[in-house]
Design a protein around this motif. Structure first.
Motif, PDB file in Angstrom:
ATOM      1  N   PHE A 124       7.863   0.643   2.656  1.00 12.48           N
ATOM      2  CA  PHE A 124       8.794   1.621   2.097  1.00 12.48           C
ATOM      3  C   PHE A 124       9.992   0.867   1.543  1.00 12.48           C
ATOM      4  N   LEU A 125      10.200   0.990   0.239  1.00 11.10           N
ATOM      5  CA  LEU A 125      11.293   0.290  -0.425  1.00 11.10           C
ATOM      6  C   LEU A 125      12.290   1.312  -0.952  1.00 11.10           C
ATOM      7  N   ASP A 126      13.435   1.387  -0.296  1.00  9.70           N
ATOM      8  CA  ASP A 126      14.459   2.368  -0.665  1.00  9.70           C
ATOM      9  C   ASP A 126      15.347   1.820  -1.789  1.00  9.70           C
ATOM     10  N   GLU A 127      15.824   2.741  -2.645  1.00 13.77           N
ATOM     11  CA  GLU A 127      16.748   2.376  -3.728  1.00 13.77           C
ATOM     12  C   GLU A 127      16.147   1.323  -4.665  1.00 13.77           C
ATOM     13  N   ILE A 128      14.880   1.499  -5.009  1.00 12.81           N
ATOM     14  CA  ILE A 128      14.203   0.474  -5.804  1.00 12.81           C
ATOM     15  C   ILE A 128      14.861   0.264  -7.171  1.00 12.81           C
ATOM     16  N   HIS A 129      15.572   1.272  -7.668  1.00 18.15           N
ATOM     17  CA  HIS A 129      16.234   1.132  -8.967  1.00 18.15           C
ATOM     18  C   HIS A 129      17.303   0.037  -8.947  1.00 18.15           C
ATOM     19  N   PRO A 141       1.667  -8.023  -7.777  1.00 15.12           N
ATOM     20  CA  PRO A 141       0.411  -8.493  -7.162  1.00 15.12           C
ATOM     21  C   PRO A 141       0.017  -7.686  -5.936  1.00 15.12           C
ATOM     22  N   ALA A 142       1.003  -7.323  -5.113  1.00 14.67           N
ATOM     23  CA  ALA A 142       0.695  -6.568  -3.894  1.00 14.67           C
ATOM     24  C   ALA A 142       0.161  -5.182  -4.218  1.00 14.67           C
ATOM     25  N   VAL A 143       0.711  -4.568  -5.278  1.00 16.88           N
ATOM     26  CA  VAL A 143       0.254  -3.237  -5.686  1.00 16.88           C
ATOM     27  C   VAL A 143      -1.130  -3.311  -6.307  1.00 16.88           C
ATOM     28  N   GLU A 144      -1.331  -4.287  -7.207  1.00 19.39           N
ATOM     29  CA  GLU A 144      -2.614  -4.409  -7.896  1.00 19.39           C
ATOM     30  C   GLU A 144      -3.757  -4.727  -6.935  1.00 19.39           C
ATOM     31  N   ASN A 145      -3.479  -5.569  -5.929  1.00 23.14           N
ATOM     32  CA  ASN A 145      -4.522  -5.987  -4.986  1.00 23.14           C
ATOM     33  C   ASN A 145      -4.588  -5.124  -3.741  1.00 23.14           C
ATOM     34  N   ARG A 146      -3.723  -4.110  -3.683  1.00 24.58           N
ATOM     35  CA  ARG A 146      -3.691  -3.185  -2.536  1.00 24.58           C
ATOM     36  C   ARG A 146      -3.439  -3.925  -1.223  1.00 24.58           C
ATOM     37  N   TRP A 147      -2.602  -4.961  -1.289  1.00 32.35           N
ATOM     38  CA  TRP A 147      -2.216  -5.646  -0.057  1.00 32.35           C
ATOM     39  C   TRP A 147      -1.291  -4.770   0.777  1.00 32.35           C
ATOM     40  N   VAL A 148      -0.528  -3.910   0.114  1.00 30.56           N
ATOM     41  CA  VAL A 148       0.327  -2.944   0.806  1.00 30.56           C
ATOM     42  C   VAL A 148       0.182  -1.597   0.123  1.00 30.56           C
ATOM     43  N   THR A 149       0.480  -0.554   0.872  1.00 31.33           N
ATOM     44  CA  THR A 149       0.689   0.756   0.277  1.00 31.33           C
ATOM     45  C   THR A 149       2.181   0.871   0.012  1.00 31.33           C
ATOM     46  N   LEU A 150       2.548   0.787  -1.245  1.00 33.58           N
ATOM     47  CA  LEU A 150       3.966   0.808  -1.604  1.00 33.58           C
ATOM     48  C   LEU A 150       4.438   2.248  -1.776  1.00 33.58           C
ATOM     49  N   ILE A 151       5.490   2.600  -1.044  1.00 34.51           N
ATOM     50  CA  ILE A 151       6.169   3.872  -1.258  1.00 34.51           C
ATOM     51  C   ILE A 151       7.613   3.529  -1.603  1.00 34.51           C
ATOM     52  N   ALA A 152       7.968   3.764  -2.847  1.00 34.89           N
ATOM     53  CA  ALA A 152       9.294   3.399  -3.345  1.00 34.89           C
ATOM     54  C   ALA A 152      10.113   4.658  -3.581  1.00 34.89           C
ATOM     55  N   ALA A 153      11.368   4.630  -3.161  1.00 34.49           N
ATOM     56  CA  ALA A 153      12.245   5.789  -3.304  1.00 34.49           C
ATOM     57  C   ALA A 153      13.378   5.465  -4.264  1.00 34.49           C
ATOM     58  N   THR A 154      13.750   6.441  -5.060  1.00 34.26           N
ATOM     59  CA  THR A 154      14.856   6.266  -5.994  1.00 34.26           C
ATOM     60  C   THR A 154      15.536   7.596  -6.254  1.00 34.26           C
ATOM     61  N   THR A 155      16.849   7.534  -6.444  1.00 32.21           N
ATOM     62  CA  THR A 155      17.608   8.725  -6.826  1.00 32.21           C
ATOM     63  C   THR A 155      17.835   8.768  -8.328  1.00 32.21           C
TER      64      THR A 155
END
Length: 457
Positions: A124-129, A141-155
């Motif tokens: 979980f990556l908060d304030e990704i902006h 790379p992590a997203v493309e290879n599915r090494w992690v499930t990325l959940i990014a939050a932004t306002t």
């Protein structure tokens, strides 16, 4: 030591002593069914349902999700629920404090956990902006290879603040501000639930209404205020959180304002009339009352746009663009920052020169139409772009203004019934003085001087 070990330790400490955590943390939903609001994202078969692997929900969910919405709408909560429901490692980073080094460390830890223990990771990556382009690229790379499930939050709007390659590989979910009903349900659950206050105090209707007004659709804010007020009430050995205790605790007076009643319309009316009267201080007072009472900032912005046309018009041609820009900014940023934008627009409109000439002009023209003063469109102005138009005389004799010196062709434009009517009567205030001079010259060129120029009563 990896960040999720700190999280695990914190959860263990909370289980042993729930009171050690803030109320907003204790009341964090454990399943998607406990989440309040955002029902448009929680329907059966939705991406979030698939992400947590609910049986019968269809194919596996996406490996990267962007949650875009105002503060306190549940972005962190949804990430937490996903990790708990899927029994995955949950690692939380904030773009405010983390950099590429920390991101790479998490990704490497995720690869080790997957290879050595078969354990997947939710990042979980908060304030990704707030991440730079290079920092965002480190996630690809992590997203493309599915090494992690990325959940990014932004306002902030991710279309403007997130790299296209990363966004194109992700699912974008938009969260809406929580409604009063959502927050009311959250408050009552926190008051009664053993994880929360466990019935230690009650919350009467007037205090509840005040809490909802100051919440601004933010669940974290409303629970934090409730916890502080409950602590104050218990310290005074009071069985309920009175309005007085709540006001003292949150340092916010309960503004007499009902968003569905007379106060809503009275204060809004006073705001517009103060702008019309050029009293900038009174206008700011009423704006502040609406903001402090939790009025929808979009409603205020709409009123300012109307005021710009109704009361200022061409006396200051920048007034309407200013109001429209304010409305767009408000829609993008929300409270609390939107208060600055509304103040900006309110001051500009209050101090602008005033003219209602544009308002009176359309009122007068519409009144003539209602009275039947319409008549046929002059033949030379009618559409001539179809077969047979020439035989009917349509568009014949029309003079193209761009072919005439000065760009004004002296021909009849209005129907016979209203050719002597004059609707626009500009003032000599501000920039409208220039429009008044132009209108006089054009009317003279069109041969309309000397006719009855009075507008209908």
């Amino acid at each position: 030591m990896e960040p999720d070990l700190f999280t695990a330790a914190a959860e263990e400490r909370q289980e042993k002593d729930p009171s050690s955590s803030p109320l907003a943390v204790r009341m964090r939903p454990r399943t998607l069914d406990e989440v309040v609001g955002q029902q448009h994202l929680l329907k059966p078969g939705s991406p979030l349902r698939r992400l947590v692997g609910e049986a019968g929900r269809g194919p596996a969910g996406p490996s990267s999700v962007f949650l875009w919405g105002p503060p306190g709408t549940g972005k962190t909560t949804l990430a937490y629920v996903v990790s708990k429901a899927t029994d995955k490692r949950f690692v939380e980073l904030s773009a405010i404090t983390a950099g590429v080094k920390e991101v790479r460390a998490v990704i490497e830890g995720a690869r080790r956990a997957a290879g050595g223990f078969g354990k997947e990771t939710v990042l979980f990556l908060d304030e990704i902006h707030r991440f730079s382009k290079a920092q965002q690229d480190s996630l690809l790379p992590a997203v493309e290879n599915r090494w992690v499930t990325l959940i990014a939050a932004t306002t902030e709007n991710p279309h403007f603040s997130v790299n296209s390659p990363l966004l194109s590989r992700s699912l974008l979910l938009t969260l809406e501000p929580l409604t009063d009903e959502d927050l009311r349900a959250l408050l009552r659950r926190a008051l009664a639930d053993e994880r929360g206050l466990g019935g230690a105090v009650t919350l009467p209707g007037d205090a509840e209404a005040h809490l909802l007004r100051i919440a601004g659709g933010d669940a974290r804010r409303v629970l934090t205020a409730l916890e502080a007020a409950a602590g104050a009430a218990l310290a005074k050995r009071e069985p309920e959180i009175t309005l007085e205790t709540l006001e003292e605790t949150v340092d916010r007076a309960a503004v007499a304002y009902d968003r569905d009643g007379d106060q809503h319309y009275d204060v809004a009316s006073a705001l517009i009339k103060s702008i019309r009267g050029s009293d900038v201080d009174a206008a700011l007072h009423y704006l502040a009352r609406m903001i402090e009472a939790g009025e929808d900032p979009r409603f205020i912005a709409r009123r300012l746009m109307i005021s710009a046309s109704e009361d200022i018009g061409l006396a200051d041609p920048t007034a309407l663009p200013t109001a429209v820009a304010a409305a767009q900014a408000v829609a993008m940023i929300g409270f609390p920052e939107a208060a600055l934008t509304l103040s900006h627009a309110t001051i500009a409109l209050a101090l602008a020169p005033k003219s209602n000439a544009a308002t009176l002009a359309i009122f007068a023209a519409r009144e003539d139409v209602r009275r039947g003063l319409a008549g046929p469109v002059p033949a030379h102005l009618r559409d001539g772009h179809y077969k047979g138009a020439e035989k009917l005389g349509h568009a014949q004799g029309y003079v193209y203004p761009h072919d005439v010196p000065g760009g004004i062709a002296a021909q009849e434009y209005a129907p016979e019934a209203v050719r002597d009517r004059r609707y626009y009567e500009p003032t000599r205030y501000g920039a409208e003085a220039r429009y008044a001079d132009v209108a006089d010259r054009v009317r003279e060129r069109l041969g309309r001087t000397g006719r009855d120029g009075s507008a209908p009563a």
